[in-house]
Design a protein around this motif. Sequence first.
Motif, PDB file in Angstrom:
ATOM      1  N   VAL A 273      21.194  25.248 -54.855  1.00 10.88           N
ATOM      2  CA  VAL A 273      19.881  24.298 -55.368  1.00 10.88           C
ATOM      3  C   VAL A 273      19.971  22.664 -54.487  1.00 10.88           C
ATOM      4  CG1 VAL A 273      20.762  23.981 -57.687  1.00 10.88           C
ATOM      5  CG2 VAL A 273      21.776  22.680 -56.703  1.00 10.88           C
ATOM      6  N   SER A 274      18.998  22.301 -53.979  1.00 12.57           N
ATOM      7  CA  SER A 274      18.929  21.071 -53.397  1.00 12.57           C
ATOM      8  C   SER A 274      19.430  19.831 -54.175  1.00 12.57           C
ATOM      9  CB  SER A 274      17.659  20.816 -52.294  1.00 12.57           C
ATOM     10  OG  SER A 274      16.914  19.878 -52.372  1.00 12.57           O
ATOM     11  N   ILE A 275      20.098  19.003 -53.643  1.00 13.02           N
ATOM     12  CA  ILE A 275      20.673  17.712 -54.108  1.00 13.02           C
ATOM     13  C   ILE A 275      19.051  17.237 -54.593  1.00 13.02           C
ATOM     14  CG2 ILE A 275      20.356  16.534 -51.946  1.00 13.02           C
ATOM     15  CD1 ILE A 275      22.874  15.309 -52.823  1.00 13.02           C
ATOM     16  N   ASN A 276      18.083  17.256 -54.163  1.00 11.33           N
ATOM     17  CA  ASN A 276      17.165  15.877 -54.670  1.00 11.33           C
ATOM     18  C   ASN A 276      16.472  16.928 -55.322  1.00 11.33           C
ATOM     19  OD1 ASN A 276      17.071  14.362 -52.849  1.00 11.33           O
ATOM     20  ND2 ASN A 276      15.927  15.382 -51.279  1.00 11.33           N
ATOM     21  N   SER A 277      16.119  17.820 -56.137  1.00 16.11           N
ATOM     22  CA  SER A 277      15.866  18.605 -57.137  1.00 16.11           C
ATOM     23  C   SER A 277      16.519  18.382 -58.549  1.00 16.11           C
ATOM     24  CB  SER A 277      16.015  20.432 -56.975  1.00 16.11           C
ATOM     25  OG  SER A 277      16.966  20.473 -57.227  1.00 16.11           O
ATOM     26  N   VAL A 278      17.942  18.077 -57.978  1.00 10.25           N
ATOM     27  CA  VAL A 278      19.016  17.504 -59.502  1.00 10.25           C
ATOM     28  C   VAL A 278      18.128  16.317 -60.205  1.00 10.25           C
ATOM     29  CG1 VAL A 278      20.862  17.639 -60.356  1.00 10.25           C
ATOM     30  CG2 VAL A 278      21.019  18.733 -58.444  1.00 10.25           C
ATOM     31  N   GLN A 279      17.673  16.641 -61.498  1.00  5.24           N
ATOM     32  CA  GLN A 279      17.120  15.428 -62.392  1.00  5.24           C
ATOM     33  C   GLN A 279      17.824  14.727 -63.824  1.00  5.24           C
ATOM     34  OE1 GLN A 279      13.835  14.800 -61.977  1.00  5.24           O
ATOM     35  NE2 GLN A 279      14.147  15.338 -59.524  1.00  5.24           N
ATOM     36  N   GLN A 280      18.880  15.989 -64.260  1.00  5.07           N
ATOM     37  CA  GLN A 280      20.302  15.637 -64.813  1.00  5.07           C
ATOM     38  C   GLN A 280      21.009  16.713 -64.944  1.00  5.07           C
ATOM     39  OE1 GLN A 280      17.720  15.660 -68.768  1.00  5.07           O
ATOM     40  NE2 GLN A 280      17.744  13.402 -68.542  1.00  5.07           N
ATOM     41  N   ILE A 281      22.639  16.055 -64.985  1.00  7.23           N
ATOM     42  CA  ILE A 281      23.861  16.860 -65.521  1.00  7.23           C
ATOM     43  C   ILE A 281      23.963  17.231 -66.677  1.00  7.23           C
ATOM     44  CG2 ILE A 281      25.740  17.504 -64.346  1.00  7.23           C
ATOM     45  CD1 ILE A 281      24.561  15.779 -61.791  1.00  7.23           C
ATOM     46  N   HIS A 282      24.065  18.107 -67.647  1.00  8.95           N
ATOM     47  CA  HIS A 282      24.839  18.152 -68.774  1.00  8.95           C
ATOM     48  C   HIS A 282      26.784  18.499 -68.626  1.00  8.95           C
ATOM     49  CE1 HIS A 282      20.676  16.821 -69.902  1.00  8.95           C
ATOM     50  NE2 HIS A 282      20.234  17.617 -69.672  1.00  8.95           N
ATOM     51  N   PRO A 283      27.174  18.140 -69.808  1.00 12.55           N
ATOM     52  CA  PRO A 283      27.993  18.551 -69.754  1.00 12.55           C
ATOM     53  C   PRO A 283      28.014  20.173 -71.110  1.00 12.55           C
ATOM     54  CG  PRO A 283      28.479  16.567 -70.502  1.00 12.55           C
ATOM     55  CD  PRO A 283      27.079  17.070 -70.206  1.00 12.55           C
ATOM     56  N   TYR A 284      28.941  21.235 -70.670  1.00 17.38           N
ATOM     57  CA  TYR A 284      28.308  22.703 -71.281  1.00 17.38           C
ATOM     58  C   TYR A 284      29.805  22.875 -71.554  1.00 17.38           C
ATOM     59  CZ  TYR A 284      24.975  26.526 -71.514  1.00 17.38           C
ATOM     60  OH  TYR A 284      24.902  27.362 -72.523  1.00 17.38           O
ATOM     61  N   PHE A 285      30.051  23.459 -72.975  1.00 13.66           N
ATOM     62  CA  PHE A 285      30.853  24.651 -73.152  1.00 13.66           C
ATOM     63  C   PHE A 285      32.038  25.601 -72.058  1.00 13.66           C
ATOM     64  CE2 PHE A 285      28.397  28.306 -73.253  1.00 13.66           C
ATOM     65  CZ  PHE A 285      28.900  29.122 -73.272  1.00 13.66           C
ATOM     66  N   ASN A 286      32.948  25.218 -71.996  1.00 14.83           N
ATOM     67  CA  ASN A 286      33.919  26.017 -70.993  1.00 14.83           C
ATOM     68  C   ASN A 286      33.918  25.341 -69.887  1.00 14.83           C
ATOM     69  OD1 ASN A 286      35.720  27.814 -70.390  1.00 14.83           O
ATOM     70  ND2 ASN A 286      34.766  29.684 -70.144  1.00 14.83           N
ATOM     71  N   ASN A 287      33.541  24.188 -70.048  1.00 18.47           N
ATOM     72  CA  ASN A 287      33.793  23.222 -68.240  1.00 18.47           C
ATOM     73  C   ASN A 287      32.598  23.044 -67.355  1.00 18.47           C
ATOM     74  OD1 ASN A 287      36.162  21.678 -69.589  1.00 18.47           O
ATOM     75  ND2 ASN A 287      37.974  23.468 -68.888  1.00 18.47           N
ATOM     76  N   LYS A 288      31.912  23.904 -67.905  1.00 16.05           N
ATOM     77  CA  LYS A 288      30.427  24.370 -67.105  1.00 16.05           C
ATOM     78  C   LYS A 288      29.017  23.370 -67.044  1.00 16.05           C
ATOM     79  CE  LYS A 288      30.528  29.361 -67.406  1.00 16.05           C
ATOM     80  NZ  LYS A 288      29.867  30.396 -68.213  1.00 16.05           N
ATOM     81  N   LEU A 289      29.114  23.069 -65.759  1.00 15.09           N
ATOM     82  CA  LEU A 289      27.777  22.093 -66.393  1.00 15.09           C
ATOM     83  C   LEU A 289      26.574  22.790 -66.200  1.00 15.09           C
ATOM     84  CD1 LEU A 289      29.125  19.362 -63.302  1.00 15.09           C
ATOM     85  CD2 LEU A 289      29.668  19.624 -66.225  1.00 15.09           C
ATOM     86  N   LYS A 290      25.401  21.954 -67.372  1.00 15.58           N
ATOM     87  CA  LYS A 290      23.910  22.770 -67.206  1.00 15.58           C
ATOM     88  C   LYS A 290      23.235  21.267 -66.110  1.00 15.58           C
ATOM     89  CE  LYS A 290      20.199  23.835 -70.324  1.00 15.58           C
ATOM     90  NZ  LYS A 290      19.921  23.802 -71.752  1.00 15.58           N
ATOM     91  N   LEU A 291      22.552  22.029 -65.374  1.00 15.80           N
ATOM     92  CA  LEU A 291      21.924  21.149 -64.621  1.00 15.80           C
ATOM     93  C   LEU A 291      19.877  21.012 -65.215  1.00 15.80           C
ATOM     94  CD1 LEU A 291      22.381  21.717 -61.559  1.00 15.80           C
ATOM     95  CD2 LEU A 291      23.873  20.837 -62.307  1.00 15.80           C
ATOM     96  N   THR A 292      19.495  20.017 -65.064  1.00 18.44           N
ATOM     97  CA  THR A 292      17.641  19.566 -65.221  1.00 18.44           C
ATOM     98  C   THR A 292      17.311  19.764 -63.606  1.00 18.44           C
ATOM     99  OG1 THR A 292      17.975  18.773 -67.367  1.00 18.44           O
ATOM    100  CG2 THR A 292      16.011  18.896 -65.855  1.00 18.44           C
ATOM    101  N   LEU A 293      16.648  20.532 -63.635  1.00 20.26           N
ATOM    102  CA  LEU A 293      15.834  20.899 -61.875  1.00 20.26           C
ATOM    103  C   LEU A 293      14.141  20.360 -62.066  1.00 20.26           C
ATOM    104  CD1 LEU A 293      18.181  24.026 -60.713  1.00 20.26           C
ATOM    105  CD2 LEU A 293      18.189  21.434 -60.972  1.00 20.26           C
ATOM    106  N   LYS A 294      13.643  19.735 -60.809  1.00 20.27           N
ATOM    107  CA  LYS A 294      12.646  19.604 -61.026  1.00 20.27           C
ATOM    108  C   LYS A 294      12.213  20.095 -59.378  1.00 20.27           C
ATOM    109  CE  LYS A 294       9.246  15.812 -60.464  1.00 20.27           C
ATOM    110  NZ  LYS A 294       8.287  15.385 -60.679  1.00 20.27           N
ATOM    111  N   PRO A 295      10.965  21.045 -59.507  1.00 22.79           N
ATOM    112  CA  PRO A 295      10.270  21.969 -60.670  1.00 22.79           C
ATOM    113  C   PRO A 295      11.426  22.733 -61.787  1.00 22.79           C
ATOM    114  CG  PRO A 295       9.946  23.225 -58.785  1.00 22.79           C
ATOM    115  CD  PRO A 295      10.743  22.596 -58.505  1.00 22.79           C
TER     116      PRO A 295
END
Length: 263
Positions: free
Chosen positions: A219-241
């Motif tokens: 992923v490009s740093i400029n495409s990351v809109q939001q970062i959400h905690p996810y189970f098992n210590n993972k992270l869920k990303l909201t990307l644009k597009p």
Amino acid sequence: MNVFIIEDEELAVRKLTRLLEEVDPSLRVVGTAPSVRASVKWLESNTTDQASAPDLILMDIELADGQSFEIFEQTTVSAPVIFTTSYDEYALRAFKVNSIDYLLKPIKRHELEASLEKHRRLSNGQGVDSAPRIAIDALVQQLRQQVTPTDYRRRFLVRHLSQWVPVEVQDIAFFYSESGVSLFRTKANQKFSLDYTLDELEAMLDPEHFFRANRQYIVSINSVQQIHPYFNNKLKLTLKPDPDEEVLVSRERASDFKKWMGK
């Protein structure tokens, strides 16, 4: 010589197989496996049969279900190993197991030829254990120089309809793998395919701007809109597009990802 390939990217398997055929047509790929589990199962089923037993193993370090070092903990690996990876951080561990060499992706023909020649010399009555000791500090320094090029990729030439068009790297939102094919999505939501594996692309891209979130996404740093905690210590990303599926940062890379985003 029988060769067993352990690699979880289908395109990389095809490229490596083709490269082996070009280097030495007498080499025979007797099997492939995409994961730790599949590798252990294959080795335990084939090492006793002389016709299918590998004389050499080409092994990627990062696999679909873990690191390939786990294979050595679960079964006996009697054949010498050439590790293939983009990550120099694993060099020290790689040379502590049954390895005779270490190749950085994208693999070059002359480097593969040199590794195979080294294997032949060691197999000619000497054995792997008699190989000369390698200075680990010098090795790591050399790998870092190779994996961190001074001039990162600035654009890609891609096929669009009946013509070729250049796409600037700064206009790319993310790269991803789908059904064994590497693709990327631009910030304008255009989709193009590439004839590179994600491991090869990772080595071409500036790590200040691109991050390998998991085995399927860069992923490009400029495409990351939001970062959400996810189970098992993972992270869920909201990307644009918006991608077509969830993009998760693996537990092992979550800490590095947060440091990268906070620079």
